[in-house]
Design a protein around this motif. Structure first.
Motif, PDB file in Angstrom:
ATOM      1  N   ASN A 129       0.773  -1.344   0.081  1.00 54.56           N
ATOM      2  CA  ASN A 129      -0.208   0.256  -0.330  1.00 54.56           C
ATOM      3  C   ASN A 129       0.408   1.378  -0.040  1.00 54.56           C
ATOM      4  O   ASN A 129       0.387   2.357   0.252  1.00 54.56           O
ATOM      5  CB  ASN A 129      -1.098  -0.431   1.461  1.00 54.56           C
ATOM      6  N   ARG A 133      -2.739   2.049  -3.801  1.00 54.83           N
ATOM      7  CA  ARG A 133      -3.973   2.459  -2.766  1.00 54.83           C
ATOM      8  C   ARG A 133      -4.579   1.738  -2.537  1.00 54.83           C
ATOM      9  O   ARG A 133      -4.972   0.691  -3.135  1.00 54.83           O
ATOM     10  CB  ARG A 133      -4.668   3.920  -3.828  1.00 54.83           C
ATOM     11  N   PRO A 134      -4.523   1.596  -1.195  1.00 51.95           N
ATOM     12  CA  PRO A 134      -5.293   0.567  -0.465  1.00 51.95           C
ATOM     13  C   PRO A 134      -7.170   0.158  -1.423  1.00 51.95           C
ATOM     14  O   PRO A 134      -7.927  -1.079  -1.242  1.00 51.95           O
ATOM     15  CB  PRO A 134      -5.519   0.956   0.851  1.00 51.95           C
TER      16      PRO A 134
END
Length: 277
Positions: A129, A133-134
């Motif tokens: 991450n 992006r998460p």
């Protein structure tokens, strides 16, 4: 191929050059809502400006490198594949006409006899991450790359399917940052050692370019890598007893623009950017 130690005697039979380049401008950084409807939000394509930047970068490399590129290795992420298609179009165009080098999409006629291309999983994005992006990362850690579909994007006649990759599969999610950096350093050396008589172009991600510089220019920390920025590495190759032995890689900082900014271990900030924006 032996690259285990320094060479102290004799003259090199040749020099090997390796260009390690970041991909172009990615879609989700310019169209944030793209992620909300994307079926593969972790794998954005290039934005239009990214296609143009990659094509122009390829054309500039053709003019300024001073040596040919024989082989290209590419991260499986779509933005890297698309970048390599455009860079190849600029590098190997049959007609050096600025008007013919603006169409993009790999539509520029090229000399396919001069370059071979392969997907290399080891050049992929950092699988954590820090880089993905998460909200975009695949929940199961599976990225679902289909090599045959990616290979179909390259100009016809350029794909070399006989190449044995350094990484036969994607690294496992999640990677530690240190693992990713070690992977990039290993892949650069391993690919160079496999093809000591060829000059290589490696199309990867920002962290990979940063590692390529900091690994071979000791005592610096990279803090920014622009789109289509690249590190240029060079090392001597010695032909000894009918086998090749390599010297150490050096970073060539004086040729063209790199778009890489770094901080040396000292009070001065060094800016190696020379106009890639």
């Amino acid at each position: 191929m032996d690259s285990s130690g320094p060479i102290t005697q004799g003259s090199p039979s040749r020099y090997q050059n390796v260009v390690v380049m970041r991909h172009g401008d990615r879609m989700d950084n310019f169209v944030p809502l793209w992620v909300s409807t994307a079926t593969r939000p972790w794998d954005p394509p290039l934005f239009e400006s990214g296609l143009t930047r990659a094509l122009v970068t390829g054309r500039n490399l053709r003019k300024n490198l001073g040596f040919p590129i024989h082989r290209v290795f590419v991260s499986p992420f779509l933005r890297c594949v698309q970048t390599s298609v455009e860079v190849i179009s600029g590098l190997f165009a049959l007609v050096d006409d600025p008007n013919a080098l603006t169409s993009g999409g790999g539509s520029v006629p090229i000399d396919t006899s001069k370059v071979k291309v392969s997907i290399e999983y080891g050049l992929c994005e950092m699988l954590n991450n820090e880089a993905i992006r998460p909200q975009s990362a695949p929940r199961d850690g599976e990225f679902g790359f289909k090599v045959s579909e990616l290979e179909a994007l390259f100009p016809a006649g350029t794909v070399d399917r006989s190449v044995e990759p350094v990484y036969n599969e994607m690294p496992k999610w999640p990677e530690q940052v240190s693992q990713s950096r070690n992977r990039y350093a290993h892949v650069v050396k391993a690919l160079a050692d496999k093809y000591p008589t060829e000059n290589l172009l490696l199309v990867t991600h920002g962290e990979g370019v940063g590692v390529a510089l900091s690994e071979f220019m000791k005592g610096v920390t990279v803090y920014e890598v622009e789109y289509c920025a690249y590190a240029l590495l060079k090392r001597p190759i010695f032909n000894i007893d009918e086998s090749y032995t390599a010297g150490e890689f050096q970073v060539e900082t004086h040729r063209g623009h790199t778009g890489i900014r770094y901080i040396p271990l000292g009070p001065t900030i060094t800016d190696e950017d020379e106009g890639t924006k």
